[in-house]
Design a protein around this motif. Structure first.
Motif, PDB file in Angstrom:
ATOM      1  N   GLY A  19      31.774 -54.314  72.210  1.00  0.00           N
ATOM      2  CA  GLY A  19      30.993 -53.160  72.620  1.00  0.00           C
ATOM      3  C   GLY A  19      29.517 -53.443  72.764  1.00  0.00           C
ATOM      4  O   GLY A  19      29.050 -54.572  72.635  1.00  0.00           O
ATOM      5  N   THR A  20      28.780 -52.367  73.033  1.00  0.00           N
ATOM      6  CA  THR A  20      27.324 -52.390  73.165  1.00  0.00           C
ATOM      7  C   THR A  20      26.766 -51.314  72.246  1.00  0.00           C
ATOM      8  O   THR A  20      27.155 -50.152  72.365  1.00  0.00           O
ATOM      9  CB  THR A  20      26.905 -52.080  74.615  1.00  0.00           C
ATOM     10  OG1 THR A  20      27.525 -53.021  75.493  1.00  0.00           O
ATOM     11  CG2 THR A  20      25.400 -52.160  74.771  1.00  0.00           C
ATOM     12  N   PRO A  21      25.874 -51.659  71.326  1.00  0.00           N
ATOM     13  CA  PRO A  21      25.333 -50.638  70.417  1.00  0.00           C
ATOM     14  C   PRO A  21      24.520 -49.594  71.174  1.00  0.00           C
ATOM     15  O   PRO A  21      23.846 -49.914  72.155  1.00  0.00           O
ATOM     16  CB  PRO A  21      24.455 -51.449  69.461  1.00  0.00           C
ATOM     17  CG  PRO A  21      24.109 -52.689  70.214  1.00  0.00           C
ATOM     18  CD  PRO A  21      25.288 -52.976  71.095  1.00  0.00           C
ATOM     19  N   GLN A  22      24.595 -48.357  70.711  1.00  0.00           N
ATOM     20  CA  GLN A  22      23.903 -47.264  71.382  1.00  0.00           C
ATOM     21  C   GLN A  22      22.638 -46.822  70.662  1.00  0.00           C
ATOM     22  O   GLN A  22      21.825 -46.103  71.227  1.00  0.00           O
ATOM     23  CB  GLN A  22      24.850 -46.057  71.516  1.00  0.00           C
ATOM     24  CG  GLN A  22      26.130 -46.370  72.277  1.00  0.00           C
ATOM     25  CD  GLN A  22      25.870 -46.793  73.705  1.00  0.00           C
ATOM     26  OE1 GLN A  22      24.988 -46.259  74.362  1.00  0.00           O
ATOM     27  NE2 GLN A  22      26.627 -47.775  74.187  1.00  0.00           N
ATOM     28  N   CYS A  23      22.440 -47.238  69.412  1.00  0.00           N
ATOM     29  CA  CYS A  23      21.281 -46.819  68.633  1.00  0.00           C
ATOM     30  C   CYS A  23      21.162 -47.718  67.406  1.00  0.00           C
ATOM     31  O   CYS A  23      22.071 -48.503  67.116  1.00  0.00           O
ATOM     32  CB  CYS A  23      21.399 -45.355  68.200  1.00  0.00           C
ATOM     33  SG  CYS A  23      22.886 -45.013  67.229  1.00  0.00           S
ATOM     34  N   GLU A  24      20.049 -47.593  66.692  1.00  0.00           N
ATOM     35  CA  GLU A  24      19.861 -48.403  65.485  1.00  0.00           C
ATOM     36  C   GLU A  24      20.912 -48.083  64.446  1.00  0.00           C
ATOM     37  O   GLU A  24      21.408 -48.950  63.742  1.00  0.00           O
ATOM     38  CB  GLU A  24      18.456 -48.170  64.919  1.00  0.00           C
ATOM     39  CG  GLU A  24      18.087 -49.085  63.756  1.00  0.00           C
ATOM     40  CD  GLU A  24      18.557 -48.555  62.413  1.00  0.00           C
ATOM     41  OE1 GLU A  24      18.609 -49.335  61.454  1.00  0.00           O
ATOM     42  OE2 GLU A  24      18.866 -47.365  62.335  1.00  0.00           O
TER      43      GLU A  24
END
Length: 587
Positions: free
Chosen positions: A200-205
Motif C-alpha cells: 500500500g501507500t500511507p495516507q497520513c502520519e
C-alpha cells in the motif's frame, strides 16, 4: 495465447520474478521494471512473516499482488489465500484478474476447475473460488473481500492486504481507529505458520502502516525518487528497498534525487505529478515520506508553546522563545507527533507583575462519551498563560457543577464564560446559582460559534502559537499525560496535535475547544505590543518615583480599574487585529 518453453516455466516456478515477467507479457504489458522485479523478490523472500511493502502510486502494487496469489497457488493448490482491499468493488476486480491469469497462461491449466470439480462442490464465484487440487474445506482457495466485508468465517495460509488504507477510510482519527480495529481480525483468520503481507501507500502520519510497524511488522519502502539528501536518507533508514539503498549509499551524489523507475516515471512525468498533487501530497503519495504531510496537515504543534512552572498570581512581563537543545524539555512526556517537542523559555524578564486578569471557559456536554471540559487562562502584557485544562464525563450533575466552581475559585478567575450551543443556555442557568453560593463572580455566555469547528480552532490558535504568545504551565502537561494513558482521545495535547481542517478530524475535541475559546477571550488584549507595554510600565514607575504626590493621585485614578488602556491602543485595536491576525476575527 503465448506459449512458454519448459525452461521458462521452470524458472518461473523457482523465481517469482520470472513469473511476473510472464504475467506482464501475457497481458501485453512492457517488460517489468527494476523496481517491480525488486518488489517481486521481496514478496518471494519476505524478511518476516509479517511484512509491509510500501510503493509509490502507479508502481503496480495490485498487479504484483494478484500475480503473487496465482504463483503461490500454482506451487501449492491446497493453500488458502485471502485478499483484502479497501472496498468490495476493488476486491471483485482483484479476484476477476486472478481468474483471468489462470485462464490465459497455458502452464496454469492444472489450476483450472473441471466439470467434475464443480459437481463435487468446489466453488467458482467471482469473489471466492477454488482451484483444481484444492482439498475440501470451509475456506475457498481464494477469497477477495473489502475491509468492511465478511472477514470472519474462513481461514487463510496467506493473507494479502492490498491498499486497505485509502483516503476515504483514514481521513479522520475516528476512521483510522476503526481501520486499526478491523485489521486486528487478520490474526484470527490466519492459520498457524501463515503470513500476512500488506501492500500500500500511507495516507497520513498516523497511517495504519506506521502503527503496524510499531507492532513488529517489517517495512520495505520504494519511493519514486532516491533520497534527495542525508536527512531524507536517515528518515527511510533500514526501510528503504535494498536495491535503492545499496546504490544510494555507494554513491549518494550520483543517485540523489534521481527517479527510481526511470523507464516509466521520468523527471518530466514526476514533475507533472508533483504539480498536480502539491508538495505535501507528492511527498506522501510518491515519496512515502510523512514528515512534510504532517507539517501541512496538522498545523498546531507543541513546540510553539513556552513551557514552564507558573505562579498563581504573577508572572514575568517579557518572554523569549527558542527551540535549541538547551530549551528542549525531553524529560516532559510528549504525546505529540514525531519530532515535535516541548521547549522552555530562552529567557524571561526580571520585571514581574500580577496577572491583569483570569478567566475560565466551560464547554458543557450532556450525559455520554463527551466531556464537560474547562480551561483556565490568565493574561499579562500580551501573553496568555494556560494554568489548567481538564474535563468531567458526568455531564451536568451537581458534583460536576460544584467541581467547576471550585476550580474557578482556586484560580481566582474574574470571568467565567460558557459555551451557549449546549441546551440553548440551560447549562448557564444550572451553574449560576452554584457560583452565587460558593464563588460570586461574573458568569456569562460566550458568542454562539458558527462555521466548521476544526477550521475555527485552527484559525484561532495557529497565529497565537506562531508568535509564541501562549505560556503553558508544566502541570497541565503532566496531568494531561495521565489522561492520555487512560484514553488518548481525551488528551488536550493529543487533540491539539491531531487536529486538521477536515470535518470530524477528532473523535473528541472538548478540551481543545475549551482551551481555544479561553484564548479567544484575550484576543483583544493581544493587540497591545508587549515591548510598548513594558516601556509604558517603566515610564509610570519612573513618574511615581520622581513625583510621589502625582504617583499617589495616579494610582487613585486607576482604582478600581486593574489597568489603564491608552487611547492610542484602544483607537487602533481593530487595525492591529486585522494586521496581525486576519482570519482570527471570525465572529
Amino acid at each position: 495465447m503465448l506459449e512458454w518453453s519448459k525452461e521458462s516455466v521452470e524458472k518461473a516456478w523457482n523465481d517469482f520474478r520470472y513469473f511476473v515477467y510472464i504475467v506482464w507479457k501475457s497481458i501485453s504489458l512492457p517488460q517489468p521494471t527494476e523496481i517491480q522485479f525488486a518488489m517481486a523478490h521481496d514478496l518471494q523472500h519476505p524478511p518476516s512473516d509479517r511484512m509491509i511493502l510500501e510503493g509509490f502510486r502507479g508502481v503496480a502494487k495490485s498487479f504484483l499482488t494478484c500475480a503473487l496469489c496465482v504463483w503461490l497457488l500454482w506451487k501449492d493448490p491446497t493453500l488458502k489465500v485471502q485478499m483484502v482491499s479497501a472496498s468490495g468493488g476493488k476486491a471483485s476486480l482483484n479476484s476477476s484478474f486472478i481468474k483471468k491469469l489462470i485462464l490465459i497462461i497455458p502452464f496454469l491449466e492444472p489450476l483450472r476447475l473441471t466439470d467434475e470439480d464443480r459437481r463435487a462442490g468446489l466453488r467458482d464465484t467471482n469473489d471466492l473460488f477454488d482451484v483444481h487440487g484444492a482439498v475440501p474445506d470451509i475456506s475457498p482457495s481464494v477469497k477477495s473481500v473489502g475491509i468492511t466485508g465478511q472477514l470472519t468465517g474462513s481461514r487463510a495460509d496467506v493473507l494479502i492486504a492490498d491498499d486497505v488504507e485509502v483516503p476515504s477510510n483514514s481521513g479522520t482519527q475516528i476512521q483510522r481507529d476503526k481501520l486499526n480495529e478491523l485489521v486486528k481480525e487478520f490474526d484470527a483468520i490466519l492459520k498457524p505458520g501463515g503470513r500476512i503481507i500488506y501492500l500500500g501507500t500511507p495516507q497520513c502520519e498516523e497511517s495504519l502502516y506506521t502503527r503496524l510497524a510499531e507492532r513488529g511488522y517489517t517495512t520495505i519502502v520504494y519511493p519514486v525518487l532516491y533520497p534527495q539528501d542525508a536527512v531524507e536518507r536517515e528518515f527511510y533508514g533500514e526501510k528503504l528497498g535494498k536495491l535503492l539503498a545499496t546504490r544510494y549509499d555507494a554513491d549518494p551524489k550520483r543517485w540523489a534525487g534521481e527517479p527510481t523507475d526511470p523507464a516509466r516515471f521520468s523527471i518530466a512525468e514526476i514533475t507533472k505529478r508533483k504539480l498536480s498533487y502539491g508538495k505535501a501530497g507528492f511527498m506522501l503519495q510518491f515519496m512515502l515520506n510523512t514528515n512534510l504531510s504532517d507539517a501541512e496537515k496538522y498545523p498546531l504543534r507543541v513546540s510553539d508553546f513556552i513551557v514552564t512552572d507558573l505562579e498563581m498570581d504573577k508572572s514575568s512581563v517579557l518572554w523569549s522563545w527558542a527551540s535549541g537543545p538547551g530549551q528542549c524539555l525531553k524529560e516532559i512526556p510528549c504525546v505529540a507527533l514525531k519530532g515535535d517537542y516541548f521547549y522552555g523559555p530562552l529567557s524571561r524578564s526580571e520585571d514581574v507583575q500580577p496577572y491583569s486578569g483570569g478567566m475560565m471557559f466551560i464547554d458543557p456536554s450532556g450525559r455520554g462519551k463527551d466531556e464537560t471540559a474547562y480551561s483556565v487562562t490568565k493574561f499579562l502584557n500580551g501573553y496568555i498563560f494556560c494554568m489548567e485544562v481538564g474535563g468531567y464525563r458526568e455531564g451536568y450533575t451537581d458534583t460536576t457543577l460544584l467541581a467547576l466552581v471550585m476550580k474557578a475559585k482556586f484560580w481566582g478567575v474574574n470571568v467565567v464564560r460558557i459555551e451557549p450551543n449546549f441546551g440553548d443556555g440551560m447549562f448557564t442557568k444550572l451553574i449560576q446559582p452554584v457560583f452565587m453560593k460558593n464563588y460570586p463572580c461574573k458568569v456569562e455566555e460566550g458568542q454562539r460559534a458558527v462555521g466548521q469547528k476544526e477550521k475555527r480552532i485552527i484559525d484561532l490558535l495557529e497565529p497565537l502559537l506562531a508568535r509564541h504568545r501562549i505560556i503553558m504551565n508544566t502541570s497541565v502537561i503532566h496531568q494531561d499525560y495521565k489522561v492520555f494513558q487512560d484514553n488518548p482521545q481525551y488528551s488536550l495535547i493529543y487533540q491539539l496535535t491531531r487536529l486538521c481542517a477536515e470535518r470530524g478530524a477528532l473523535g473528541h475535541d472538548d478540551r481543545l475547544e475549551a482551551f481555544a475559546e479561553s484564548c479567544y477571550y484575550w484576543i483583544e488584549q493581544i493587540a497591545v505590543d508587549q515591548d510598548q507595554e513594558a516601556e509604558a510600565r517603566l515610564e509610570e514607575a519612573l513618574e511615581v518615583w520622581m513625583d510621589p504626590d502625582r504617583g499617589v493621585l495616579y494610582v487613585e485614578e486607576l482604582n478600581p480599574k486593574p489597568k489603564k488602556t491608552s487611547a492610542r491602543n484602544s483607537g487602533v485595536i481593530g487595525n492591529v487585529l486585522d494586521s496581525f491576525f486576519g482570519s482570527l476575527i471570525r465572529r
